[in-house]
Design a protein around this motif. Structure first.
Motif, mmCIF file in Angstrom:
data_model
loop_
_atom_site.group_PDB
_atom_site.id
_atom_site.type_symbol
_atom_site.label_atom_id
_atom_site.label_comp_id
_atom_site.label_asym_id
_atom_site.label_seq_id
_atom_site.Cartn_x
_atom_site.Cartn_y
_atom_site.Cartn_z
ATOM 1 N N UNK A 197 9.610 1.997 9.955
ATOM 2 C CA UNK A 197 8.453 2.057 10.849
ATOM 3 C C UNK A 197 7.631 0.772 10.742
ATOM 4 N N UNK A 198 7.433 0.294 9.520
ATOM 5 C CA UNK A 198 6.680 -0.946 9.325
ATOM 6 C C UNK A 198 7.404 -2.107 10.004
ATOM 7 N N UNK A 199 8.712 -2.215 9.783
ATOM 8 C CA UNK A 199 9.479 -3.301 10.396
ATOM 9 C C UNK A 199 9.432 -3.212 11.916
ATOM 10 N N UNK A 200 9.594 -2.016 12.456
ATOM 11 C CA UNK A 200 9.553 -1.843 13.902
ATOM 12 C C UNK A 200 8.202 -2.195 14.487
ATOM 13 N N UNK A 201 7.146 -1.782 13.800
ATOM 14 C CA UNK A 201 5.794 -2.073 14.272
ATOM 15 C C UNK A 201 5.528 -3.573 14.279
ATOM 16 N N UNK A 202 5.933 -4.253 13.204
ATOM 17 C CA UNK A 202 5.727 -5.699 13.121
ATOM 18 C C UNK A 202 6.506 -6.422 14.221
ATOM 19 N N UNK A 203 7.745 -5.989 14.468
ATOM 20 C CA UNK A 203 8.542 -6.617 15.520
ATOM 21 C C UNK A 203 7.888 -6.443 16.888
ATOM 22 N N UNK A 204 7.396 -5.245 17.166
ATOM 23 C CA UNK A 204 6.739 -4.980 18.458
ATOM 24 C C UNK A 204 5.463 -5.809 18.596
ATOM 25 N N UNK A 234 0.815 -1.218 0.000
ATOM 26 C CA UNK A 234 0.000 0.000 0.000
ATOM 27 C C UNK A 234 0.848 1.268 0.000
ATOM 28 N N UNK A 235 2.058 1.159 0.553
ATOM 29 C CA UNK A 235 2.952 2.322 0.576
ATOM 30 C C UNK A 235 4.196 2.063 -0.246
ATOM 31 N N UNK A 236 4.005 1.588 -1.478
ATOM 32 C CA UNK A 236 5.119 1.163 -2.329
ATOM 33 C C UNK A 236 6.164 2.250 -2.528
ATOM 34 N N UNK A 237 5.757 3.494 -2.470
ATOM 35 C CA UNK A 237 6.687 4.602 -2.702
ATOM 36 C C UNK A 237 7.180 5.224 -1.388
ATOM 37 N N UNK A 238 7.003 4.493 -0.302
ATOM 38 C CA UNK A 238 7.379 5.034 1.005
ATOM 39 C C UNK A 238 8.887 5.234 1.109
ATOM 40 N N UNK A 239 9.289 6.245 1.863
ATOM 41 C CA UNK A 239 10.720 6.476 2.088
ATOM 42 C C UNK A 239 11.255 5.442 3.063
ATOM 43 N N UNK A 240 12.583 5.449 3.238
ATOM 44 C CA UNK A 240 13.206 4.483 4.134
ATOM 45 C C UNK A 240 12.608 4.541 5.533
ATOM 46 N N UNK A 241 12.313 5.746 6.008
ATOM 47 C CA UNK A 241 11.752 5.896 7.354
ATOM 48 C C UNK A 241 10.442 5.123 7.486
ATOM 49 N N UNK A 242 9.639 5.130 6.432
ATOM 50 C CA UNK A 242 8.377 4.406 6.457
ATOM 51 C C UNK A 242 8.583 2.910 6.533
ATOM 52 N N UNK A 243 9.582 2.405 5.817
ATOM 53 C CA UNK A 243 9.880 0.975 5.848
ATOM 54 C C UNK A 243 10.400 0.556 7.217
#
Length: 204
Positions: free
Chosen positions: A174-181, A163-172
């Protein structure tokens, strides 16, 4: 940049995870390195087969292999009194590896312009594949097949990246951090997926 960072984090986390479980099962030194390496790179091999990337591409990642070997060596040399606390913080290593590789797998699928379904499956296989191989080789039931929520978080990462294919590195990140938590919280508080019981007696 996010690609390299997530690769390093996921490789180190899963290599340590595999090595620790190998030591719990009292594997010899060779077995510890083998299980650590297989855990770190098994998910990537699954993903490559699925989306048509040559499996041989794994052998081009010399730096990641070095990171895995160094990580395994460090944990193997850790004092026993520290490793005994694995039950407390081992889930964190597995969660970090799951999150980092799930996002990475989704990124590859997006780069190849695959659809949402393929991206989610690539995220799940990359994030959970190494852990599945680790558990099977160690004679354990894979986490992905237990009641606790595991692979669902990898699928969520794949959906978010799509859904956020054009997201910047910070967004990626954030996704990884959220999934880990979320993975850590689900393990800590025992979150479970619904189970349907058929009431059929098991054979003796």
């Amino acid at each position: 940049m996010a690609w390299e960072v997530l690769s390093i984090i996921g490789t180190a986390a899963f290599a340590v995870s595999g090595a620790i479980i190998a030591m719990e099962e009292e594997y010899d030194l060779f077995g510890v390195y083998m299980l650590g390496v297989v855990t770190a790179f098994g998910g990537g091999a699954f993903r490559n087969i699925l989306i048509g990337v040559p499996v041989s591409a794994l052998w081009e990642q010399e730096m990641l292999f070095r990171i895995a070997l160094v990580s395994i060596t460090v944990i193997f040399l850790f004092p026993n009194r520290l490793i005994r606390h694995w039950a407390r913080w081992g889930t964190a290593f597995d969660a970090v590896g799951l999150a980092a590789f799930a996002v990475q797998g989704a990124m590859i699928a997006v780069r190849l312009e695959l659809g949402m379904s393929a991206t989610i499956v690539a995220a799940v296989l990359t994030g959970a594949g190494g852990g599945m191989i680790r558990d099977l080789l160690a004679g354990r039931r894979p986490l992905v097949l237990r009641k606790e929520i595991y692979a669902v978080w990898a699928a969520l990462a794949g959906l978010a990246v799509t859904l956020g294919a054009d997201a910047a590195d910070a967004g990626l990140y954030f996704v990884a951090g959220t999934v880990a938590v979320l993975r850590i919280l689900s393990a800590k508080y025992g979150w479970r997926l619904p189970v349907r019981k058929l009431g059929i007696s098991k054979p003796e």
